[in-house]
Structures are given as C-alpha cells and as structure tokens.
Write an enzyme that holds these catalytic residues in place. Structure first.
Site, PDB file in Angstrom:
ATOM      1  N   ASN A 169       1.832  -2.208   5.483  1.00 41.96           N
ATOM      2  CA  ASN A 169       1.053  -0.989   5.657  1.00 41.96           C
ATOM      3  C   ASN A 169      -0.357  -1.054   5.079  1.00 41.96           C
ATOM      4  O   ASN A 169      -1.266  -0.398   5.588  1.00 41.96           O
ATOM      5  CB  ASN A 169       1.813   0.182   4.996  1.00 41.96           C
TER       6      ASN A 169
ATOM      7  N   LEU B 226      -3.531  -7.957  -2.507  1.00 37.77           N
ATOM      8  CA  LEU B 226      -3.064  -8.600  -1.289  1.00 37.77           C
ATOM      9  C   LEU B 226      -4.072  -9.570  -0.688  1.00 37.77           C
ATOM     10  O   LEU B 226      -3.738 -10.316   0.234  1.00 37.77           O
ATOM     11  CB  LEU B 226      -2.673  -7.540  -0.253  1.00 37.77           C
TER      12      LEU B 226
ATOM     13  N   TYR C 213     -12.328  -3.433  11.788  1.00 36.28           N
ATOM     14  CA  TYR C 213     -10.974  -2.915  11.571  1.00 36.28           C
ATOM     15  C   TYR C 213     -10.209  -2.872  12.887  1.00 36.28           C
ATOM     16  O   TYR C 213      -9.057  -3.318  12.968  1.00 36.28           O
ATOM     17  CB  TYR C 213     -11.062  -1.522  10.948  1.00 36.28           C
TER      18      TYR C 213
ATOM     19  N   SER D  24      -2.703   0.371  14.608  1.00 39.05           N
ATOM     20  CA  SER D  24      -3.603   1.521  14.713  1.00 39.05           C
ATOM     21  C   SER D  24      -3.985   1.724  16.166  1.00 39.05           C
ATOM     22  O   SER D  24      -4.099   0.756  16.933  1.00 39.05           O
ATOM     23  CB  SER D  24      -4.872   1.303  13.877  1.00 39.05           C
TER      24      SER D  24
ATOM     25  N   LYS E 147      -6.820  -4.983  13.834  1.00 42.01           N
ATOM     26  CA  LYS E 147      -5.575  -4.367  14.283  1.00 42.01           C
ATOM     27  C   LYS E 147      -5.161  -4.876  15.663  1.00 42.01           C
ATOM     28  O   LYS E 147      -3.965  -4.989  15.956  1.00 42.01           O
ATOM     29  CB  LYS E 147      -5.709  -2.842  14.285  1.00 42.01           C
TER      30      LYS E 147
ATOM     31  N   THR F 263       1.599   3.452  -2.311  1.00 41.36           N
ATOM     32  CA  THR F 263       1.419   4.408  -3.402  1.00 41.36           C
ATOM     33  C   THR F 263       0.682   5.677  -2.997  1.00 41.36           C
ATOM     34  O   THR F 263       0.565   6.601  -3.804  1.00 41.36           O
ATOM     35  CB  THR F 263       0.657   3.750  -4.562  1.00 41.36           C
TER      36      THR F 263
ATOM     37  N   GLY G 189       0.817  -1.210   0.000  1.00 43.18           N
ATOM     38  CA  GLY G 189       0.000   0.000   0.000  1.00 43.18           C
ATOM     39  C   GLY G 189       0.849   1.256   0.000  1.00 43.18           C
ATOM     40  O   GLY G 189       0.497   2.260   0.612  1.00 43.18           O
TER      41      GLY G 189
ATOM     42  N   ILE H 132      -3.897  10.523  11.715  1.00 50.63           N
ATOM     43  CA  ILE H 132      -2.885  10.987  10.767  1.00 50.63           C
ATOM     44  C   ILE H 132      -3.566  11.757   9.641  1.00 50.63           C
ATOM     45  O   ILE H 132      -4.539  11.293   9.049  1.00 50.63           O
ATOM     46  CB  ILE H 132      -2.094   9.804  10.181  1.00 50.63           C
TER      47      ILE H 132
END
Length: 256
Positions: free
Chosen positions: A89, A63, A155, A142, A159, A19, A17, A187
C-alpha cells in the site's frame, strides 16, 4: 465483510504504509476479522492501530532501503513464523509540474511507488513459496494508471508499471502465490484537504462521481479482504477498480 473463523483460520497480514489513511483502514479491517496484522512505515503512529483489544504490530521500515526490507521479512519470519497476505500500500506523490521538477524527484517517486513494492513482493514471495498454503500479494494501484495524471505524472506512470508487474508476477509465482491489484479512485482520507480543499471543494469533486461520493478507506479495505480471501482463490493477475463508477465523460457537461 466477515469471515467464519471456525472454517477459515486467522492469517498473518502485512500492510505497508499501514499507519494512516487507506493503509490504516485496511489494517483495521483485517484486525476486525481476527487476523494478526503487521503494519510498517518510517515512523510509528501517534496511537496504535487497533480494533477493540486487537492491535497491529508496528515495524519501522524505510521502504526505499533494500536492507530495511530484507530485515522486515527476517523479523516477520522469526517473529510470526509465516506470512499469508501482503498489502503493498505505501506510496503517493505531491502535486508537481513535470516540466519544472527535478529528475531526482521523479526518480524518488518511481522508487517509492514501483521499485519498493516490487522489492517487497519479491521478499514476500520467497517466504510464501516455502509455505504449503502459499499466499497472496495485493498491490494497491490507482486510477491514475488508467487515465491522464496531470500534476502526478511520474506517480501515474509508476502505478501503470504496477499493473504490468501484477500480470507478470501472477504468472511467474503461480500456483502457490496469487498476485492481484486493487486500484482506488478518489478516496476521502484525513489528507483529502491537501488535494481538494475544504468541504465545499470535496463536495464539488463528489458531484463528478456517478455514485455521488468519494470512496472511503473501508471501501478499499473491503476489496482487499475479498481478493485475499478463499472466495477469490481463482483471482490472480487481475485489477479490481474501486472508483464509484468512474469519471463522467466531458461531453456530458457540454450543454450545461
């Protein structure tokens, strides 16, 4: 953070990830210190990930496909001969109501954020164990794993699973391979408006953070540079939290 290239040779680094967003920030940090960088995602970036004349190598990978992951590592071994650092990532989730969303959605989120990183790590470990110098695998966790994650429950659970994986894999794959987690808080990226609204919404969120700002991809990148460096050679099975001091306890607002 910079590295003395005269005493510390350049590494081959894979960022999944890599990009956009945090991943692109991490990729640029490794490029800036002279490493060979490989980024993978389903689609190529609109512009190459680069710093000066140094460009990241892009490999298209889904992935969620084990075949794609196996091909990725075959390409890396054949094309680069080694792999020193993996930054696990890739991941994420849109905001949903856990009571209403389909079970298939939950399965998809768990597969992307927990199973896929485990599959990547397994393939990376196989390659790194054959190297005299071993390697380092960094999972991007996270803050959602450490506190309630309303709207992204699956999610957050994934994590949390990642943090457990890091501790177990660090034991299983030592001493050649170090396994570490870096867990960002809030972030600010090019997609922040999807979660926090316009600039005024982002400003209100920043007021709740002790350091009075959201993190930047560079902040996460600096943490990755450290945990994958020789300076962190005794760091494994650990979780480095990057959250600007955390979230203020609710009782501090009770007298406002």
């Amino acid at each position: 953070m910079t590295r003395d290239l005269s005493t510390s040779p350049a590494k081959v680094v894979l960022i999944t990830g890599g990009t956009k967003g945090i991943g692109a920030g991490i990729a640029k940090a490794y490029l800036a210190q002279g490493d060979t960088v490989i980024v993978c995602a389903r689609t190529a970036p609109q512009a190459p990930i680069q710093v000066g004349d140094a460009k990241a190598h892009f490999i298209s990978v889904d992935l969620k496909s084990l075949d794609d992951i196996e091909r990725l590592f075959m390409d890396i071994e054949e094309g680069f001969g080694r792999l020193d650092v993996v930054i696990n990532n890739a991941g994420g989730s849109p905001a949903v109501d856990a009571a209403e969303v389909s079970p298939r959605f939950h399965e998809s989120i768990l597969k992307l954020n927990l199973i896929a990183p485990l599959n990547v790590a397994q393939q990376a470990n196989r390659l790194m164990q054959k190297q005299n110098s071993g390697g380092c695998i960094v999972f991007i966790g996270s803050i959602s794993a450490l506190r309630p994650s309303p709207g992204t429950a699956a999610y957050g659970a994934a994590k949390a699973g990642v943090l457990s994986l890091v501790q177990s894999l660090a034991v299983e794959w030592a001493p050649k391979v170090r396994v570490v987690a870096v867990s960002p808080g809030l972030i600010k990226t090019e997609l922040s408006h999807l979660h926090y609204g316009d600039e005024s919404g982002i400003a209100r969120v920043e007021q709740t953070i002790p350091l009075q700002r959201m993190g930047l991809p560079e902040d996460v990148a600096n943490a990755c540079l450290y945990v994958s460096s020789e300076q962190a050679s005794y760091v494994s099975g650990s979780n480095l939290v990057i959250h600007g001091g955390g979230e203020k306890p609710a009782f501090l607002s009770s007298n406002d």
